[in-house]
Write an enzyme that holds these catalytic residues in place. Structure first.
Site, PDB file in Angstrom:
ATOM      1  N   LYS A 164       7.485 -40.855  21.583  1.00  0.00           N
ATOM      2  CA  LYS A 164       6.164 -41.233  22.092  1.00  0.00           C
ATOM      3  C   LYS A 164       5.677 -40.205  23.092  1.00  0.00           C
ATOM      4  O   LYS A 164       6.451 -39.453  23.699  1.00  0.00           O
ATOM      5  CB  LYS A 164       6.183 -42.625  22.727  1.00  0.00           C
ATOM      6  CG  LYS A 164       7.050 -42.766  23.985  1.00  0.00           C
ATOM      7  CD  LYS A 164       6.379 -42.316  25.279  1.00  0.00           C
ATOM      8  CE  LYS A 164       7.294 -42.436  26.485  1.00  0.00           C
ATOM      9  NZ  LYS A 164       6.764 -41.791  27.700  1.00  0.00           N
ATOM     10  N   PRO A 200      13.559 -34.120  21.990  1.00  0.00           N
ATOM     11  CA  PRO A 200      14.146 -33.521  23.204  1.00  0.00           C
ATOM     12  C   PRO A 200      14.759 -34.578  24.111  1.00  0.00           C
ATOM     13  O   PRO A 200      14.247 -35.700  24.230  1.00  0.00           O
ATOM     14  CB  PRO A 200      12.944 -32.848  23.869  1.00  0.00           C
ATOM     15  CG  PRO A 200      12.005 -32.551  22.746  1.00  0.00           C
ATOM     16  CD  PRO A 200      12.160 -33.693  21.784  1.00  0.00           C
ATOM     17  N   VAL A 201      15.873 -34.226  24.740  1.00  0.00           N
ATOM     18  CA  VAL A 201      16.606 -35.143  25.623  1.00  0.00           C
ATOM     19  C   VAL A 201      16.081 -35.007  27.049  1.00  0.00           C
ATOM     20  O   VAL A 201      15.731 -33.924  27.494  1.00  0.00           O
ATOM     21  CB  VAL A 201      18.114 -34.822  25.579  1.00  0.00           C
ATOM     22  CG1 VAL A 201      18.886 -35.708  26.551  1.00  0.00           C
ATOM     23  CG2 VAL A 201      18.647 -34.986  24.154  1.00  0.00           C
ATOM     24  N   ALA A 202      16.003 -36.145  27.758  1.00  0.00           N
ATOM     25  CA  ALA A 202      15.531 -36.167  29.153  1.00  0.00           C
ATOM     26  C   ALA A 202      14.191 -35.467  29.264  1.00  0.00           C
ATOM     27  O   ALA A 202      13.989 -34.568  30.063  1.00  0.00           O
ATOM     28  CB  ALA A 202      16.554 -35.521  30.083  1.00  0.00           C
ATOM     29  N   MET A 246       9.854 -38.550  26.527  1.00  0.00           N
ATOM     30  CA  MET A 246       9.350 -38.921  25.203  1.00  0.00           C
ATOM     31  C   MET A 246      10.061 -40.159  24.648  1.00  0.00           C
ATOM     32  O   MET A 246       9.945 -40.470  23.453  1.00  0.00           O
ATOM     33  CB  MET A 246       9.497 -37.757  24.234  1.00  0.00           C
ATOM     34  CG  MET A 246       8.730 -36.513  24.662  1.00  0.00           C
ATOM     35  SD  MET A 246       8.672 -35.240  23.389  1.00  0.00           S
ATOM     36  CE  MET A 246       7.486 -35.982  22.250  1.00  0.00           C
ATOM     37  N   ALA A 247      10.771 -40.880  25.494  1.00  0.00           N
ATOM     38  CA  ALA A 247      11.445 -42.134  25.120  1.00  0.00           C
ATOM     39  C   ALA A 247      12.487 -41.947  24.029  1.00  0.00           C
ATOM     40  O   ALA A 247      12.708 -42.838  23.216  1.00  0.00           O
ATOM     41  CB  ALA A 247      10.421 -43.197  24.702  1.00  0.00           C
ATOM     42  N   GLY A 248      13.156 -40.793  24.027  1.00  0.00           N
ATOM     43  CA  GLY A 248      14.152 -40.533  23.002  1.00  0.00           C
ATOM     44  C   GLY A 248      15.268 -41.553  22.973  1.00  0.00           C
ATOM     45  O   GLY A 248      15.626 -42.068  21.908  1.00  0.00           O
ATOM     46  N   ASP A 304      10.850 -49.166  28.191  1.00  0.00           N
ATOM     47  CA  ASP A 304      10.125 -48.577  27.062  1.00  0.00           C
ATOM     48  C   ASP A 304      10.580 -49.102  25.704  1.00  0.00           C
ATOM     49  O   ASP A 304       9.923 -48.858  24.688  1.00  0.00           O
ATOM     50  CB  ASP A 304      10.298 -47.047  27.048  1.00  0.00           C
ATOM     51  CG  ASP A 304       9.436 -46.341  28.086  1.00  0.00           C
ATOM     52  OD1 ASP A 304       8.506 -46.985  28.616  1.00  0.00           O
ATOM     53  OD2 ASP A 304       9.688 -45.156  28.357  1.00  0.00           O
TER      54      ASP A 304
END
Length: 296
Positions: free
Chosen positions: A20, A104-106, A109-111, A146
């Protein structure tokens, strides 16, 4: 050999967990419980992690992934999401979950949250729990603010601590240029240094929602703002550098997503967007760059 199965039927399910961005993000106040009341517009984009889930005859939760940075134990939100439902419904079997990490991590983007949401959807199907999307969303907030949104997806106004969701129709399709710089940002650090109750200026989220309902992309771009930039961009100037590059190279507007450090820009012209993407890759100031569209 009558009555003895010759093989075990294994169910394998595959899911896409979509990232997101925050088209707009405001923080209204810090609450007495330490959480923050927010008002923001969330939007899924066509960038996703891939989860493969398989049931096991023995109990337990086994996680594997292609990213060494990600824990595969109980610290992973995937594990917590699976355990939440498996404990509640006393599931005696186990589950293997393989994660192919693309988001992408951290990165804001609510991964992790979207992986947890996909896990809850998968556990529900894998073990035939019969829960509705609304049932899953009510439970999802126990994993993270989230996660209910990630179960729902699409375009939504998010309020409360992020769990009060109102779907919004009308978001026009466009191209999204996403850039994650070579830094990681702690969400906890950003919120602890925000001083939300002292903020003088707030994004016009109501105006943004109106433009979305009218499918007015130029209007949407004019209202894009993220109040968390007052902390993250101040700490990491590269964020403003990327925003400036995108706007100078055809983006209708560009802001940071979530607590950062990922920056994204909206484009209404494919050729211009592709040129901006190539230029950003050549500048080599980011760790990851993606050009995609919305997942409506």
């Amino acid at each position: 050999m009558d009555g003895v199965p010759l093989y075990k039927l294994i169910m394998v399910l595959k899911y896409k967990a979509y990232a997101k961005v925050n088209i707009g993000l405001d923080v209204l106040r810090r609450r007495e419980d330490g959480y923050h009341d927010v008002k923001m517009v969330m939007q899924t984009v066509n960038l996703f992690d891939e989860l493969t889930m398989e049931d096991m005859s023995s109990n337990g939760i086994i996680i594997s992934t292609n990213d060494d940075f990600i824990p595969t134990n109980e610290d992973n939100l995937i594990y917590k999401a699976a355990k939440l439902l498996m404990d509640e419904f006393h599931i005696e079997k186990g589950v293997k979950i393989d994660l192919v990490k693309n988001i992408p991590v951290a990165a804001g983007m609510a991964g992790g949250s979207t992986d947890a949401a996909a896990t809850m959807i998968g556990i529900n199907e894998l073990f035939s729990l019969g829960l509705s999307k609304e049932d899953l969303m009510k439970r999802a907030v126990k994993i993270g603010a989230d996660v209910p949104y990630c179960v729902m997806g699409g375009t939504a106004l998010s309020e409360g601590i992020g769990e009060v969701l109102t779907p919004i129709k009308g978001m026009p399709q466009c191209l999204i240029l996403i850039a994650k710089p070579e830094i990681n940002v702690s969400t906890k650090f950003v919120y602890e240094n925000l001083h939300a109750n002292e903020l003088k200026n707030h994004p016009d989220i109501d105006g943004l929602v109106d433009f979305i309902k009218n499918s007015d992309l130029a209007g949407i771009a004019s209202k894009m703002e993220n109040v968390l930039e007052t902390v993250t961009a101040k700490e990491y100037p590269i964020i403003e550098d990327i925003k400036k590059y995108m706007k100078e190279n055809g983006a209708l507007n560009s802001i940071m997503s979530g607590s950062g450090p990922t920056v994204f820009g909206l484009f209404d012209d494919k050729e211009i967007a592709e040129k901006a993407y190539k230029g950003l890759v050549e500048k080599n100031i980011t760790r990851q760059v993606f050009l995609t569209d919305l997942f409506l």
